[in-house]
Every structure is written in structure tokens, then in C-alpha cells.
Motif scaffolding. Structure first.
Motif, PDB file in Angstrom:
ATOM      1  N   LEU A 105      90.965  37.440   3.357  1.00  0.00           N
ATOM      2  CA  LEU A 105      90.601  38.545   4.242  1.00  0.00           C
ATOM      3  C   LEU A 105      91.315  39.918   3.615  1.00  0.00           C
TER       4      LEU A 105
ATOM      5  N   TYR B 150      91.723  47.637  24.885  1.00  0.00           N
ATOM      6  CA  TYR B 150      92.075  46.719  23.889  1.00  0.00           C
ATOM      7  C   TYR B 150      93.627  46.999  23.593  1.00  0.00           C
TER       8      TYR B 150
ATOM      9  N   VAL C 164      92.119  42.156  25.400  1.00  0.00           N
ATOM     10  CA  VAL C 164      91.635  43.076  26.535  1.00  0.00           C
ATOM     11  C   VAL C 164      92.181  43.137  27.623  1.00  0.00           C
TER      12      VAL C 164
ATOM     13  N   SER D  56      92.787  40.808  12.216  1.00  0.00           N
ATOM     14  CA  SER D  56      91.849  40.918  11.067  1.00  0.00           C
ATOM     15  C   SER D  56      90.497  41.230  11.370  1.00  0.00           C
ATOM     16  N   ASP D  57      90.230  41.545  12.595  1.00  0.00           N
ATOM     17  CA  ASP D  57      88.940  42.047  13.303  1.00  0.00           C
ATOM     18  C   ASP D  57      88.937  43.430  13.023  1.00  0.00           C
ATOM     19  N   ILE D  58      90.259  44.115  12.953  1.00  0.00           N
ATOM     20  CA  ILE D  58      90.090  45.593  12.696  1.00  0.00           C
ATOM     21  C   ILE D  58      91.207  45.589  11.476  1.00  0.00           C
TER      22      ILE D  58
ATOM     23  N   ARG E 160      84.962  57.205  17.240  1.00  0.00           N
ATOM     24  CA  ARG E 160      83.926  56.830  16.429  1.00  0.00           C
ATOM     25  C   ARG E 160      82.688  56.314  17.323  1.00  0.00           C
TER      26      ARG E 160
ATOM     27  N   ARG F 161      79.615  59.300   9.922  1.00  0.00           N
ATOM     28  CA  ARG F 161      80.177  58.277   8.894  1.00  0.00           C
ATOM     29  C   ARG F 161      79.369  57.118   9.065  1.00  0.00           C
TER      30      ARG F 161
ATOM     31  N   TYR G 180      79.266  41.985  12.373  1.00  0.00           N
ATOM     32  CA  TYR G 180      80.264  41.475  13.403  1.00  0.00           C
ATOM     33  C   TYR G 180      79.713  41.940  14.861  1.00  0.00           C
ATOM     34  N   LEU G 181      79.299  43.039  14.998  1.00  0.00           N
ATOM     35  CA  LEU G 181      78.584  43.461  16.208  1.00  0.00           C
ATOM     36  C   LEU G 181      77.162  42.822  16.579  1.00  0.00           C
TER      37      LEU G 181
ATOM     38  N   SER H  20      78.032  50.873  19.674  1.00  0.00           N
ATOM     39  CA  SER H  20      79.565  50.354  20.021  1.00  0.00           C
ATOM     40  C   SER H  20      80.233  51.991  19.853  1.00  0.00           C
ATOM     41  N   MET H  21      81.311  52.207  20.720  1.00  0.00           N
ATOM     42  CA  MET H  21      82.020  53.412  20.480  1.00  0.00           C
ATOM     43  C   MET H  21      83.820  52.895  20.782  1.00  0.00           C
TER      44      MET H  21
ATOM     45  N   LEU I  56      92.972  50.208  21.500  1.00  0.00           N
ATOM     46  CA  LEU I  56      91.694  51.200  21.432  1.00  0.00           C
ATOM     47  C   LEU I  56      91.062  51.067  22.770  1.00  0.00           C
TER      48      LEU I  56
ATOM     49  N   LEU J  97      81.250  37.834   2.077  1.00  0.00           N
ATOM     50  CA  LEU J  97      82.413  37.531   3.275  1.00  0.00           C
ATOM     51  C   LEU J  97      81.770  37.948   4.439  1.00  0.00           C
TER      52      LEU J  97
ATOM     53  N   PRO K 208      81.540  38.109   8.864  1.00  0.00           N
ATOM     54  CA  PRO K 208      82.625  37.746  10.146  1.00  0.00           C
ATOM     55  C   PRO K 208      82.222  36.622  10.757  1.00  0.00           C
TER      56      PRO K 208
END
Ligand code: BLA
Length: 528
Positions: free
Chosen positions: A9, A183, A193, A213-215, A229, A261, A270-271, A279-280, A293, A477, A479
Motif C-alpha cells: 500500500l 466521515y 460514517v 488506506s482508502d485515503i 474537491r 485537477r 474505487y468509485l 463524488s465531492m 470529511l 494495484l 482498490p
């Protein structure tokens, strides 16, 4: 990843997400010099919105590309005093082939050339243009009223949960996302959550946990600087910047503060796996560190709330951040005051030399008021005593001996005897976590906590954080594929002892040493 790269990871953390060299196609980007506004870099899709070929824009003045009026408005905003980003969006109307096109211009300065030998002060003005949707001028009063109402609610909220719920609800109403979550990170940056506002037909994510590791760390660091974002369409094709490197510095454009960006491809995947189309997320901070978040999902299609709406959501995020800190500090102050008064009382009471110390400490208020535990054992001046659930005498002595020998510290604590002192074989139902004050001549004070067996519901098996796939010579790699609820039972751990608790009992220890010393002096005097 190149062949031979070890797959773990830490690869995620090495992706330089602040310099992707590309944007999302919902807008266009121009990077210009100051003060003469000469175009150094543009996104390849410039013509889509502005009607000018990127090759024709490079090296030209902004007024040649956007028109004199629009370039003038950009120049005025850029030269005004203060933080550029606070004046976003700058509302422009472009003339594209004779038709007026309303756009939101989002301005910031990007440092470039922090690499070899280039002074880091080299800044470019970055102009991002998004097509303006909705009525012009943007109806600021509506947004303002919605936000003002929510800020009032946040100020009146009396619990953390109420703060979270109000925010999730308000951000959903403001932005129209299908699902809005609050979150919250734990100390290891795993997240939970803690509030959710969603379209009725969706299943709930409330209470689900996700691994750190998800973020990854570099994403968290970026989100501490840039607080919002938007990935408006997960199925987008990234649009490269031309040329790839800023000509005057030979380095890539730092896109930390860019609105368009292009995001990490692994996160896009992942999404996809989660079934998310847009996603925001908005950063929640405490003392400049990421605390959590506000995470938003849209499922039915792309979703791009206008910049002003996003800015309002960001404002609610920072209001929530401030209120969270207030609330948490109030709770901490309240608890600290109670502990101080117990400590003061105990210290005064130990001055009564006619009463055995053990009795004083186990009175009321006593050691169990100092910090929450299932029981406490004291062995002082050949007196033993205990309160709360029972710990066999031999077990308590063995733990105290282990603490005195194994650590040699003033305060010894563990939330898991099975892990840190398996040789003692203390059953976890009896004492799983202990906090010990070793004192001279085998004396001690010992608090114990039973196992806090609990279940944690993860959004997908956290042990399959990433999947490595071989493609020819290289390894890719990706997710995890499944976000099905995965239940874990945490065993062999008590509730943790906090740093605050350790500091407080450290103070108690100092007083106890003084009291023991005073009494031994008296015993010596009496013998003389
Ligand atoms: C980014 N991961 C993110 C973001 C979120 C999550 C919210 C911020 C970007 C955004 O707003 O979409 C994670 N999203 C979640 C979680 C929930 C959610 C937990 O809705 C829960 C409901 N991700 C992985 C693996 C890697 C990875 C294995 O699972 C690395 C190999 C990387 N995630 C990753 C990266 C980013 C990210 C690199 C940064 C994306 C960017 O800003 O460019």
C-alpha cells in the motif's frame, strides 16, 4: 507500476497526485505569467469552451484568447489585495463566435519550480473556467440565507451528533447529491460514517468503517491545504495540459489548489467499484489537521453543482470544524475540572497521617472517580484494599511485579495484557487493560479494565485493502472490488488509557510518594 516494484500500500502514498498534468473536462485551464498575462500552459480542450485552438493560445496574451473585457476582469481580480481565492468565482461573459457564453473564472496562484535551482517564488496565475449554470448573476442571497440558517442551527446544537446530522442534511439540500456523509477519522486514520443524509431508496452506510488506506497520506496532506474537491463525472477522460511542463521552469504545474485537477486513477476505479458516478468531499479540520470529511456521492449520473454552491458547502464545513473544536474542548474542560477537584481532595486527605493511605484512596471520592475503570487495587504500607470488580490478590501482585520490572517507568499502562504480558495468563474477562503506578518496596496502585469486546462493521473486508494484478511483466494495484458489509470482532483489548489519564495519575503518584515519605519519617521519629 513498473515491473519489479514491490506491491504494497505504500505505492498508493507515492502517487504524486498534486502534479497529474491533466484536468477534468468540465472546464478549461490556462496558466499565465504576471503581470503581463502571457499564456504558458493550456488544457488541450481549450476550444470546447473558449473557441480558440490551444496551439494558437500559447505565448499569447490572455486578452487575445478571452477578449479584452474578460482578461481585464481577471487582471483586476488578480491585482486586488488579499487572498485571490476568496473572490472566486469571477463572473465572466466570453464572446465565442459571436455568442455570449457565461463562465465562472476560478483564480489562484501556483508555485512552480520548487525543483532544481529554480527559485520557489516563481508563481503562475492559474485561470480555470467552468461554464456557468443557473441564473446570472448567481443568486447569492439564496445561498447566503440557506447557509445562515444552518450556521444558526450549528450554533444552537447541543451535541456532536446534532452537529453532524445538521451538516449532512444542509449540505445535501444545498448541493443535491444523492448521499451526503460525515466521515470521522480515528487516531489511525481509519474512518467511520457518523452521519448520513440520503435519497430514501439507497441503503445506508451509517456506522460503517473504512481503512486508512482508502485515503492515503499524500491525499490527506493535500486535503489539509485545499478543503474541497469535485469529481463531477467518474467516467471522464483526463485532458492533458500543453506543454506538459511549464516552459519557464521545466517543472510540472503544482495543482494543489486547482479546481479541475484530474484525480488519481486508482481512486476513480474505487468509485466505479462503489457504483458512484460523481463524488465531492469537503475537509473537516482540527488544529490544521484533517479530522474527517464531508463525503458526497451521486449515483444516477454526473453531478456538477456550481462553484458558488461548492464554496457554500466548504463554508459549512469550516463552520462545523470550528463548532466541533468548541464542543470537544468543552467536554474536555468539564472532565478535567472534575478530575482536578478529585485530585485536590485526595491530596489533602492523604495529609491525615492517622488514617491508612489505602483507606483514604478508596474512600469517596476516590481512585475510581479519577478515571473510569472496572476496579482498582492498592497495596500501600502493608495495607491492601480494592474497589470495583475483584482481581485475585496473587494476580494483582503478579501484574504489579511485571509492571515494575518490565518497564521501569513511573506509570505503566497497556490496553492488552494478552499481547504485552502473555506470560501472566490473566483472563481477559478479569483484567484486559491495566494502569499501574509502581511504588517503592513492592507497593502499588493498579486500575483494571475488562475486555471491551466490540464489533466493527467495515464497508468491505479491510484486509483486502488493495488487489494486485499481474499484467505481463508489471503489476497493477487496484482498490478492493467489494464494499459488502464485513463484520469484525475486536478481542483482547480494553478501552484505551488516554494520554490525559496517564498525565493525571502521574501527578497522583508524585503526591503519594510525598505522603509515603512523610509517614516513614514519622515512623522513624516515633521509634527514636
Ligand atoms: C481519495 N478516497 C479518496 C477520497 C475519498 C476516499 C472520500 C477523496 C476524493 C473524493 O472526494 O472522492 C474514500 N469515499 C472514500 C470512503 C468513502 C467514500 C472511505 O465515499 C466511504 C463511504 N484508495 C484505495 C486504495 C488506494 C486509494 C487501495 O482504496 C491506493 C492504492 C487511493 N484515494 C486514493 C487516492 C485518493 C483517494 C490516491 C486521492 C484522489 C485525488 O484527490 O486525486
Amino acid at each position: 507500476l513498473p515491473a519489479g516494484t514491490p506491491v504494497d500500500l505504500s505505492n498508493c502514498e507515492r502517487e504524486p497526485i498534486h502534479v497529474p498534468g491533466s484536468i477534468q473536462p468540465r472546464g478549461v485551464l490556462l496558466a499565465v505569467t504576471e503581470p503581463d498575462l502571457v499564456v504558458e500552459q493550456v488544457s488541450e480542450n481549450l476550444a470546447d469552451l473558449v473557441g480558440v485552438d490551444p496551439a494558437d493560445a500559447l505565448g499569447r496574451r490572455l486578452s487575445d484568447v478571452l477578449g479584452v473585457a474578460a482578461a481585464g476582469a481577471v487582471a483586476r481580480s488578480a491585482s486586488a489585495f488579499g487572498d485571490l481565492r476568496e473572490r472566486n468565482p469571477v463572473e465572466l461573459t466570453l464572446d465565442v463566435g459571436g455568442s455570449p457564453v457565461p463562465v465562472d473564472a476560478l483564480l489562484h496562484r501556483a508555485l512552480t519550480g520548487t525543483g532544481d535551482g529554480v527559485p520557489p517564488s516563481t508563481a503562475l496565475l492559474v485561470v480555470e473556467l467552468e461554464p456557468a449554470r443557473g441564473p446570472r448573476p448567481f443568486s447569492f442571497p439564496n445561498t447566503y440565507q440557506a447557509v445562515r440558517g444552518t450556521v444558526g442551527e450549528l450554533n444552537r446544537a447541543t451535541s456532536l451528533q446534532e452537529l453532524y446530522d445538521t451538516t449532512a442534511q444542509a449540505v445535501r439540500e444545498l448541493t443535491g447529491f444523492d448521499r451526503v456523509m460525515v466521515y470521522r477519522y480515528d487516531a489511525e486514520y481509519n474512518g467511520e460514517v457518523v452521519a448520513e443524509a440520503k435519497a430514501e431508496e439507497l441503503n445506508s452506510f451509517l456506522g460503517l468503517h473504512y481503512p486508512a488506506s482508502d485515503i492515503p497520506a499524500q491525499a490527506r496532506a493535500l486535503y489539509e491545504k485545499n478543503w474541497i474537491r469535485l469529481i463531477s463525472d467518474v467516467d471522464y477522460r483526463p485532458v492533458p495540459l500543453r506543454p506538459a511542463l511549464v516552459p519557464s521552469t521545466g517543472t510540472p504545474l503544482d495543482m494543489t489548489f486547482s479546481t479541475l485537477r484530474s484525480v488519481s486513477p486508482i481512486h476513480v476505479e474505487y468509485l466505479h467499484n462503489m457504483g458512484v458516478r460523481a463524488s465531492m468531499s469537503v475537509s473537516l479540520l482540527r488544529d490544521d489537521r484533517l479530522w474527517g470529511l464531508i463525503a458526497c456521492h451521486h449515483y444516477s449520473g454526473p453531478h456538477a453543482p456550481p462553484y458558488a454552491t461548492r464554496a457554500a458547502a466548504e463554508f459549512l464545513g469550516s463552520t462545523l470544524s470550528l463548532r466541533l473544536v468548541d464542543r470537544a474542548e468543552e467536554d474536555e474542560v468539564h472532565r478535567a475540572l472534575q478530575v482536578r477537584s478529585t485530585l485536590a481532595w485526595l491530596t489533602a486527605a492523604t495529609l491525615d497521617e492517622d488514617r491508612p493511605l489505602a483507606d483514604t484512596l478508596l474512600g469517596s471520592p476516590g481512585l475510581l472517580d479519577l478515571l473510569p475503570a472496572d476496579g482498582v487495587v492498592v497495596h500501600l504500607q502493608r495495607h491492601r484494599g480494592a474497589r470495583g470488580t475483584t482481581l485475585p490478590e496473587a494476580t494483582a501482585d503478579a501484574i504489579a511485579t511485571w509492571a515494575a520490572a518490565a518497564r521501569g517507568e513511573e506509570v505503566v499502562a497497556t490496553d492488552s495484557l494478552p499481547r504485552h504480558a502473555p506470560e501472566l495468563q490473566v483472563p481477559c474477562e478479569v483484567a484486559c487493560g491495566v494502569l499501574v503506578l509502581p511504588l517503592p518496596e513492592g507497593q502499588y496502585v493498579l486500575w483494571h479494565r475488562a475486555e471491551a469486546r466490540r464489533t466493527v462493521d467495515w464497508g468491505g473486508d479491510p484486509h483486502n485493502k488493495a488487489i494486485a494484478e499481474r499484467e505481463g511483466d508489471s503489476v497493477r494495484l487496484s482498490p478492493r472490488k467489494s464494499f459488502e458489509r464485513w463484520r469484525e470482532t475486536v478481542r483482547d483489548r480494553s478501552d484505551p488509557w488516554t494520554a490525559q489519564e496517564l498525565a493525571e495519575v502521574g501527578e497522583l503518584r508524585t503526591h503519594l510518594l510525598e505522603a509515603l515519605y512523610a509517614r516513614s519519617r514519622r515512623a522513624v521519629r516515633a521509634a527514636e
